[in-house]
Design an enzyme around this catalytic site. Structure first.
Site, PDB file in Angstrom:
ATOM      1  CE1 TYR A 137       3.650  -1.653  -1.743  1.00  0.00           C
ATOM      2  CE2 TYR A 137       5.146  -3.462  -2.735  1.00  0.00           C
ATOM      3  CZ  TYR A 137       4.154  -2.877  -2.709  1.00  0.00           C
ATOM      4  OH  TYR A 137       3.101  -3.549  -3.479  1.00  0.00           O
ATOM      5  CE  LYS A 141       0.554  -4.069  -0.622  1.00  0.00           C
ATOM      6  NZ  LYS A 141      -0.975  -3.603  -0.699  1.00  0.00           N
TER       7      LYS A 141
END
Length: 343
Positions: A137, A141
């Site tokens: 993640y 991102k």
């Protein structure tokens, strides 16, 4: 103004849609599912996957600005799955914006893009990205945020990235409900001494910050990333306990030292990587750090360039949380739902 919101059926996205409609904007939502409540609100629903390049480009036709809120989140999972939504999906959206003449793209990034295993105390946007990958993640991102900023000025597109932290409030289906259910099951444990401070973002305020960013002067906010959160940090565990007690639940009493949680998280990561069919570990090194380290951010740049403000005070936010989740608890009891009991 004709506006597209990706992930507009989600927690933050739904509030952004409602705020846009309250200002009289024509709103379309790009999401994978079919949501009757959006259609009933007069939203134009576009069912598509962000990984479908042609569908995303078609969704951007006739749109003046885009709020890119959709994202795959979580502390664990296959890197390819995070990359497909967060990186490939963002690339497709940027291409669609450029091809269809969209004027502005507001991207919902995350402080996770720069969070590692260390304390972050009042840091600003000059903080560099981590050298090592912390999680799928975090890494995806970061890549998506970099792509959005790099796209500024291409074919007239203005881009801005926002990093709201710990979004919370009514209609949350992930962060706080998960904490509540784990607490009911006797599995919520404080990590560390409980003195760590964090920034939080009440969801209605977070939606408003997105609209403020969209209305900001492009010469100031273009190709910029901003931390956006409530101006004052909170003690994480005092805040969590306050929310729990406001809906009739006891405070968290069990605790685990950070060093032990970090070591256990590393062991869980190794085990679940070796045996992926076991599912998802409840503890990772990143989760341990989130629960024990200071993570609060300076919003001076957003206050200066975006005129960042919070229409809903923290006291009122807590009242709205208690009213909503207190009702959820009452409804659960009325339906005699079988819940795990604390051990």
């Amino acid at each position: 103004m004709k506006t597209l919101v990706t992930g507009g059926a989600g927690f933050l996205g739904r509030y952004i849609v409602e705020a846009l409609q309250a200002q009289g904007h024509e709103v379309a939502v790009l999401c994978r599912g079919d949501y009757a409540f959006l259609r009933q609100q007069g939203v134009r629903l576009i069912q598509a996957d962000l990984a479908d390049r042609d569908a995303v480009r078609h969704a951007c036709r006739g749109i003046e600005r885009v709020f890119h809120v959709a994202s795959k989140t979580g502390p664990w999972g296959r890197y390819a799955d995070f990359h497909r939504t967060n990186v490939l999906g963002t690339r497709n959206l940027i291409d669609g914006c450029r091809a269809q003449g969209v004027h502005k793209l507001i991207y919902t990034s995350s402080p996770s893009a720069v969070i590692g295993f260390d304390d972050l105390c009042g840091v600003n946007e000059s903080l560099p990205y981590p050298v090592k990958r912390i999680s799928a993640y975090q890494h995806t991102k970061m890549l998506a945020e970099q792509m959005v900023l790099a796209a500024h000025g291409q074919d007239g597109l203005v881009t801005t990235a926002l990093r709201p932290h710990a979004i919370w409030g009514p209609r949350d289906t992930q962060l706080l409900p998960a904490l509540i259910e784990r607490h009911k099951a006797g599995k919520l444990i404080r990590v560390g001494p409980g003195r760590n401070r964090i920034s939080v973002s009440y969801v209605e305020n977070a939606a408003w910050w997105h609209l403020q960013a969209a209305d900001a002067d492009p010469d100031q906010a273009g190709r910029r990333v901003y931390f956006v959160n409530e101006a004052e940090p909170v003690n994480m565990w005092d805040w969590i306990n306050g929310l729990l007690t406001s809906i009739g639940l006891p405070a968290v009493e069990r605790a685990l030292p950070y060093a032990g949680a970090y070591t256990l998280g590393a062991a869980c990561e190794a085990l679940f990587t070796l045996l992926p069919w076991l599912g998802e570990p409840r503890l990772t090194r990143a989760v341990a750090a989130v629960c024990a380290k200071d993570h609060y951010f300076d919003v001076a740049a957003a206050q200066r360039d975006l005129h960042l403000s919070s229409p809903v005070s923290m006291d009122e936010a807590h009242r709205r949380f208690a009213a909503y989740f207190g009702q959820q608890q009452t409804t659960t009891k009325d339906h005699t739902c079988v819940l795990a009991r604390p051990s």
